[in-house]
Enzyme design. Structure first.
Site, PDB file in Angstrom:
ATOM      1  N   LYS A 112      39.630 103.403  56.790  1.00 24.74           N
ATOM      2  CA  LYS A 112      38.981 103.071  55.523  1.00 24.74           C
ATOM      3  C   LYS A 112      38.234 104.257  54.929  1.00 24.74           C
ATOM      4  CE  LYS A 112      38.763  98.121  55.719  1.00 24.74           C
ATOM      5  NZ  LYS A 112      38.012  96.878  55.670  1.00 24.74           N
ATOM      6  N   LYS A 195      51.057  98.465  56.715  1.00 31.64           N
ATOM      7  CA  LYS A 195      50.803  97.026  56.682  1.00 31.64           C
ATOM      8  C   LYS A 195      50.494  96.570  55.259  1.00 31.64           C
ATOM      9  CE  LYS A 195      45.846  96.967  57.380  1.00 31.64           C
ATOM     10  NZ  LYS A 195      44.647  96.476  57.983  1.00 31.64           N
ATOM     11  N   LYS A 198      45.101  94.354  51.288  1.00 31.47           N
ATOM     12  CA  LYS A 198      44.516  94.100  49.972  1.00 31.47           C
ATOM     13  C   LYS A 198      43.889  95.360  49.403  1.00 31.47           C
ATOM     14  CE  LYS A 198      41.194  91.440  52.581  1.00 31.47           C
ATOM     15  NZ  LYS A 198      41.025  90.093  53.075  1.00 31.47           N
TER      16      LYS A 198
END
Ligand code: TYM
Length: 332
Positions: A112, A195, A198
């Protein structure tokens, strides 16, 4: 009865097909044999930049989608994390036994922060896995149904539970991840080696559960497929078609082998058209049911309040025990 716990972040306007297959389908199935606690991690959602009004709305949308997916509030506690203060209280205690190096090894934090770098990330994003461990341990959960990307966090949770038990006496149940092979990682339709996500996928790479059926069908028809033309399951050579086979299988209950046999000799196009209809037929009633649930906020508030009440009954007992074991003088 053994306990199951899981959560899904309200960080988008809709959950996606990966959340559904990797997690929610298992949540719903486990309600039969487990005492279930399912929650919306709103405290986790504030570790990245966000808008308060959007968070509030997304929390309701999340609750409605979990109900539409089949979480049964009569049998399971469905609640918002911020309604149960014991999560954050336990997280603080656990932060005292978590190594800085150990926390630094969490790959989700690294993923992230690849773009902005860790300098601009919040401390909350860094300590996020400790709060997640608290979410799980506060209910003495036996099983945690999640997708593959959460495995490392559940491993950390197990380590912290064992460490606390060892240092302060048997306190926590050591939970097991419940990760179902095949569906535990649904891939991005446009970049089928990543993957479905969102935050990281492009809009066409993700099927949102609240997508308009026509739009969802179109995303399937324009999904990236691989070179060659035969339809077979081979993640290394044919990641695109393999992902579509997984989705087909998950939605119809047919085995991958059956589907491969059924489409033998056919082109990718025919297969994608068939799957696009199956996906449209899935999101259509799901969206309708979610919208219906969203139209009665009072009822959603009542469901969440009842869930939190049940959750706190369990969480407060664990926190008392933890505070006592930790050496805090208990108020008389
Ligand atoms: P989150 O909100 O990113 O995702 C919710 C669930 O969906 C799974 N998932 C997937 N499964 C298969 N394929 C995919 N492409 C895919 N993308 C997401 C996730 O693995 C997850 O099970 N940290 C958690 C939320 C959380 C939590 C918890 C979970 C907070 N506290 C305690 C379990 C227990 C998260 O960010 O999941």
């Amino acid at each position: 009865r053994p306990r199951v716990l899981s959560g899904a972040q309200p960080t988008a306007d809709s959950y996606h097909l990966g959340n559904y297959f990797g997690a929610f389908k298992q949540w719903v199935a486990l309600q039969d044999d487990f005492e279930a606690f399912y929650f919306i991690p709103d405290l986790h959602a504030i570790t990245i930049e966000y808008d308060p009004a959007a968070l509030r709305e997304r929390t309701y949308i999340a609750a409605a989608q979990l109900l539409a997916a089949g979480v049964d509030p009569q049998r399971s506690a469905l609640f918002a994390q911020s309604h149960v203060p014991e999560h954050a209280q336990l997280a603080w205690v656990l932060s005292g036994i978590t190594g800085f190096g150990e926390a630094s090894r969490m790959t989700q934090f690294k993923d992230k922060t690849v773009k902005g770098g860790s300098e601009s990330a919040s401390v909350g994003l860094f300590t996020y896995p400790i709060l997640m461990a608290a979410d799980i341990l506060i209910y003495q959960a036996d099983s945690v149904p999640v997708g593959e990307d959460q495995r490392q966090h559940v491993e950390l949770t197990r380590d912290l539970a064992q460490r606390f038990n060892h240092r302060f006496g048997e306190t926590f149940t050591v939970p097991k991840p419940h990760i179902v092979k095949g569906v535990s990682k649904i891939y991005d339709l446009q970049e089928p080696t990543n993957k479905m996500s969102k935050s990281q996928s492009s809009p066409n790479g993700v099927i949102d559960l609240l997508d308009d059926p026509k739009k969802a069908a179109k995303k399937i028809r324009s999904a990236m497929t691989d070179s060659g033309s035969d339809i077979r399951y081979d993640v290394a050579e044919k990641p695109g078609i393999s992902n579509l086979l997984t989705i087909y299988s998950a939605l119809t209950g047919q085995s991958i082998d059956e589907i491969v046999t059924q489409y033998e000799g056919q082109q990718y196009g025919a297969f994608k058209v068939a799957l696009s209809q199956i996906v449209a037929d899935f999101v259509e009633p799901f969206g309708a049911r979610t919208r219906e649930l969203l139209s009665d906020r009072g009822e959603l508030d009542r469901i969440l309040a009842k869930g939190a009440e049940r959750a706190r009954e369990v969480a407060s007992v664990t926190l008392d025990l933890v505070y006592d074991r930790s050496g805090f003088v208990r108020p008389v």
